[in-house]
Every structure is written in C-alpha cells, then in structure tokens.
Scaffold this motif. Structure first.
Motif, PDB file in Angstrom:
ATOM      1  N   ALA A  98     -12.520  49.521 -25.827  1.00 22.09           N
ATOM      2  CA  ALA A  98     -12.758  50.950 -25.667  1.00 22.09           C
ATOM      3  C   ALA A  98     -12.541  51.350 -24.212  1.00 22.09           C
ATOM      4  N   ALA A  99     -12.713  52.639 -23.959  1.00 20.98           N
ATOM      5  CA  ALA A  99     -12.643  53.170 -22.600  1.00 20.98           C
ATOM      6  C   ALA A  99     -13.598  54.344 -22.491  1.00 20.98           C
ATOM      7  N   SER A 100     -14.188  54.524 -21.317  1.00 19.68           N
ATOM      8  CA  SER A 100     -15.218  55.545 -21.144  1.00 19.68           C
ATOM      9  C   SER A 100     -14.666  56.957 -21.297  1.00 19.68           C
ATOM     10  N   HIS A 101     -13.383  57.163 -21.037  1.00 20.83           N
ATOM     11  CA  HIS A 101     -12.811  58.502 -21.129  1.00 20.83           C
ATOM     12  C   HIS A 101     -12.232  58.797 -22.511  1.00 20.83           C
ATOM     13  N   SER A 102     -12.333  57.841 -23.451  1.00 20.79           N
ATOM     14  CA  SER A 102     -11.730  57.997 -24.772  1.00 20.79           C
ATOM     15  C   SER A 102     -12.719  58.611 -25.757  1.00 20.79           C
ATOM     16  N   TYR A 103     -12.423  59.812 -26.219  1.00 20.99           N
ATOM     17  CA  TYR A 103     -13.279  60.472 -27.203  1.00 20.99           C
ATOM     18  C   TYR A 103     -13.314  59.689 -28.512  1.00 20.99           C
ATOM     19  N   GLN A 104     -12.156  59.163 -28.955  1.00 21.26           N
ATOM     20  CA  GLN A 104     -12.106  58.409 -30.207  1.00 21.26           C
ATOM     21  C   GLN A 104     -12.928  57.122 -30.111  1.00 21.26           C
ATOM     22  N   SER A 105     -12.944  56.494 -28.937  1.00 26.42           N
ATOM     23  CA  SER A 105     -13.776  55.305 -28.750  1.00 26.42           C
ATOM     24  C   SER A 105     -15.250  55.635 -28.939  1.00 26.42           C
ATOM     25  N   SER A 106     -15.676  56.739 -28.338  1.00 25.60           N
ATOM     26  CA  SER A 106     -17.084  57.112 -28.443  1.00 25.60           C
ATOM     27  C   SER A 106     -17.458  57.554 -29.844  1.00 25.60           C
ATOM     28  N   ARG A 107     -16.504  58.053 -30.608  1.00 23.79           N
ATOM     29  CA  ARG A 107     -16.766  58.484 -31.984  1.00 23.79           C
ATOM     30  C   ARG A 107     -16.947  57.302 -32.931  1.00 23.79           C
ATOM     31  N   ILE A 108     -16.155  56.246 -32.753  1.00 28.73           N
ATOM     32  CA  ILE A 108     -16.183  55.136 -33.699  1.00 28.73           C
ATOM     33  C   ILE A 108     -17.288  54.137 -33.378  1.00 28.73           C
ATOM     34  N   TYR A 109     -17.732  54.104 -32.124  1.00 26.50           N
ATOM     35  CA  TYR A 109     -18.701  53.092 -31.707  1.00 26.50           C
ATOM     36  C   TYR A 109     -20.004  53.106 -32.531  1.00 26.50           C
ATOM     37  N   PRO A 110     -20.631  54.271 -32.795  1.00 29.20           N
ATOM     38  CA  PRO A 110     -21.864  54.254 -33.578  1.00 29.20           C
ATOM     39  C   PRO A 110     -21.698  53.641 -34.965  1.00 29.20           C
ATOM     40  N   PHE A 111     -20.527  53.770 -35.563  1.00 32.14           N
ATOM     41  CA  PHE A 111     -20.296  53.171 -36.880  1.00 32.14           C
ATOM     42  C   PHE A 111     -20.245  51.645 -36.773  1.00 32.14           C
ATOM     43  N   MET A 112     -19.710  51.137 -35.679  1.00 30.41           N
ATOM     44  CA  MET A 112     -19.723  49.692 -35.477  1.00 30.41           C
ATOM     45  C   MET A 112     -21.154  49.198 -35.291  1.00 30.41           C
ATOM     46  N   VAL A 113     -21.975  49.980 -34.596  1.00 32.87           N
ATOM     47  CA  VAL A 113     -23.384  49.623 -34.433  1.00 32.87           C
ATOM     48  C   VAL A 113     -24.072  49.541 -35.793  1.00 32.87           C
ATOM     49  N   ASP A 114     -23.814  50.523 -36.658  1.00 34.24           N
ATOM     50  CA  ASP A 114     -24.397  50.495 -38.002  1.00 34.24           C
ATOM     51  C   ASP A 114     -23.974  49.244 -38.765  1.00 34.24           C
ATOM     52  N   LEU A 115     -22.691  48.888 -38.685  1.00 35.23           N
ATOM     53  CA  LEU A 115     -22.197  47.692 -39.364  1.00 35.23           C
ATOM     54  C   LEU A 115     -22.856  46.433 -38.807  1.00 35.23           C
ATOM     55  N   SER A 116     -23.122  46.416 -37.505  1.00 31.47           N
ATOM     56  CA  SER A 116     -23.737  45.236 -36.898  1.00 31.47           C
ATOM     57  C   SER A 116     -25.137  44.987 -37.448  1.00 31.47           C
ATOM     58  N   ARG A 117     -25.785  46.042 -37.916  1.00 28.18           N
ATOM     59  CA  ARG A 117     -27.146  45.899 -38.450  1.00 28.18           C
ATOM     60  C   ARG A 117     -27.156  45.426 -39.892  1.00 28.18           C
ATOM     61  N   THR A 118     -26.076  45.677 -40.607  1.00 27.53           N
ATOM     62  CA  THR A 118     -26.030  45.301 -42.025  1.00 27.53           C
ATOM     63  C   THR A 118     -25.229  44.022 -42.275  1.00 27.53           C
ATOM     64  N   CYS A 119     -24.340  43.665 -41.359  1.00 27.75           N
ATOM     65  CA  CYS A 119     -23.511  42.457 -41.525  1.00 27.75           C
ATOM     66  C   CYS A 119     -24.007  41.398 -40.545  1.00 27.75           C
ATOM     67  N   SER A 120     -25.080  40.718 -40.925  1.00 24.51           N
ATOM     68  CA  SER A 120     -25.721  39.773 -40.012  1.00 24.51           C
ATOM     69  C   SER A 120     -24.893  38.524 -39.762  1.00 24.51           C
ATOM     70  N   ASP A 121     -23.896  38.271 -40.612  1.00 19.39           N
ATOM     71  CA  ASP A 121     -23.077  37.074 -40.437  1.00 19.39           C
ATOM     72  C   ASP A 121     -21.844  37.344 -39.580  1.00 19.39           C
TER      73      ASP A 121
END
Length: 298
Positions: A98-121
């Motif tokens: 990602a990059a700090s100036h990328s709007y698309q990066s900041s948009r997709i990141y929370p969804f990856m966080v959600d996946l990290s909580r449900t996909c423990s493996d």
C-alpha cells in the motif's frame, strides 16, 4: 453411466456418456480468466508521502473503523518481511502493498483486517511502500510499482498476485488459496479421488468434485459458494476440490476426465459419474447439485 475407477484406466472415448474430446484441446486457466476480468479502479503508483497508513485508512469517511486489535502485521524492511514468510511455514501469507497517499489502499485495508479476524490459519502482512527507503527496496525486489497490490505466498514462494481488487475478490482469493480447514476435501492425486469414492460407496452420498486451476478467475469466483454449500449440505453431499496444475497426476486426471474448461464440477454417486457442470454460475451449480440429489427443480 461410467464407473470412475474403471474410466481412469481406459481411454475417454470408451464412454458413451460424455462427448469425445481431443485431450490436446485442453486449455490453461488463461483460456477462461480473460473473459471474467472486471473493470477495476486504476492502481496508484508508489509515491514518497510518509503519512501513517492506519490513520489514513480510518480517516476515510465511507470506510469502516479499524479497531486496534487487528491481526495484520506491518513489516518495515526486507529482513522483517522474509522472517514473517519463514515463520508462516506452509500457511498462506497475504501481503498488501500500500501507500499512504493511495485512496484505494485505505479503502481496501479494513476488509483485510476483517478477514484476518475470521481466517485464523492465514498470515496477513502490510507493507507501506512509501514509508522508508527500506520498504521501497522491498517493493523493488518484489517488483511492485503500483498499489494496492496483493501477493499470496506459501512456503516463501509467491503463488498468486492481484492489483487493484475489491473486497469480494480479496475474500475469494483468501478462501481459495488458504483453505485448510473447511469441509471441502482437498485432493492431490488420482489415488486421492479413488480413495474418496471408496469411502462413500457405502453411505451413497453424492460427491461434488470441483476441478480447476490455481490461477483461474472463475474458479476463485465460485469457490466461496462451494465452501458455503459444503457446510449446508454436509449430511448428504461430499464436496472435494482438485487443482489440475498442482502436479502431473492431477493434470493427467483432468485430461482423463476430458476437462477442457474450468471450473468443471463432476457429480459422482456410488462410484459412478452421473453428470457434470461446466461454469461458475452459483445458481446453476446449486440447481445441478439438487438435480443429482433427486430434488425436482422448477
């Protein structure tokens, strides 16, 4: 109706159930993938801004709030990155560049966080390409010049990558490449197929065998449906999966089965192949499964 075990030892042309197809016509995943590629927002080229990414991600008005107990590990150097891959061993590692100036990066990141909580493996990593010279060197080594970019690794080897994808595609990729815990039986050879069939001759369960390729877009697209059905129909249906390009035995199995497009679903009961469905339509797949279960679909 053909018995699959017998079929494996004979030429496909000996079956009247299926059309005679020249195995030389078999196409790799690229034959299908291009037809299903959706238009995506243009990726952002890496810049030099050093604004902290997590703050940027949570500050976007339409993005869900990211909590502080996230399982996504941010790495800051090539050394940290390689150590994280090594520690994951054979587990799937999903890396967002990602990059700090990328709007698309900041948009997709929370969804990856959600996946990290449900996909423990699954191990999730974040690399901010514009954080420092060290992260820029990492992106250069991994040949990343646009963000958001997702790479998937197993045993320190890159197995898949995507650019500028949305939440649904990210979830599908994670489930497809990191599935080690579901009710879907993973098959790695022709012997595995024969063993599975032998195990379910007595209980008369319908076996739905999902045959695909590792980098097939439609295979990834339909797999969350396969996972969901495997849980809902566990009492009456056995779901299994094989990637034809995993090894020579799997590729030969695809050729023996006259599979020339993927995904192909083979329906097997009591050791007999009773039909197949070619495609990634969720409704069509469910309808075919119900039909081969003897449920009348109107």
């Amino acid at each position: 109706m053909a018995t699959i075990t017998n079929f494996l030892s004979r030429s496909p042309s000996s079956l009247s159930t299926f059309p005679k197809i020249d195995p030389a016509c078999f196409q790799p995943a690229s034959f299908i993938v291009s037809s299903f590629t959706k238009r995506r927002p243009p990726p952002t080229r890496l810049g030099i801004s050093r604004t902290k990414f997590v703050t940027e991600a949570t500050a976007v008005p339409t993005t869900r709030k990211v909590e502080s107990d996230e399982r996504v590990q941010q790495v800051h150097s090539i050394k940290e990155f390689d150590e994280a891959l090594r520690a994951a061993k054979n587990r799937l590692v999903v890396v967002e560049y990602a990059a700090s100036h990328s709007y698309q990066s900041s948009r997709i990141y929370p969804f990856m966080v959600d996946l990290s909580r449900t996909c423990s493996d699954v191990v999730f990593l974040l690399v901010m390409g514009d954080e420092s010279e060290e992260t820029k060197e990492l992106c250069k080594r991994e040949k990343i010049d646009k963000v958001p970019h997702f790479s998937f690794y197993k045993s320190m080897e890159k197995i898949h990558e995507e650019e500028g994808i949305g939440p649904d595609q990210l979830m599908g990729d994670v489930l497809y490449y990191g599935d080690n815990h579901s009710a879907v039986v993973q098959l790695h050879s022709r012997d595995d197929v024969e063993k599975l069939i032998g195990e379910h001759k007595a209980d008369h369960k319908l076996i739905v065998l999902d045959v695909g390729l590792k980098h097939c877009g439609p295979c990834v697209k339909v797999y969350p449906t396969v996972l969901k059905l495997s849980r809902q129909m566990a009492d009456t249906v056995v779901f299994a999966r094989m990637n034809g390009d995993e090894n020579d035995s799997c590729m030969q199995f695809l050729k023996d089965m006259d599979v020339i497009e993927v995904p192909t679903f083979l329906f097997i009961r009591d050791g007999d192949i009773c039909g197949r469905y070619v495609g990634s339509g969720k409704g069509e797949l469910i309808g075919e499964i119900l039909r081969y279960q003897g449920v009348r679909v109107t």
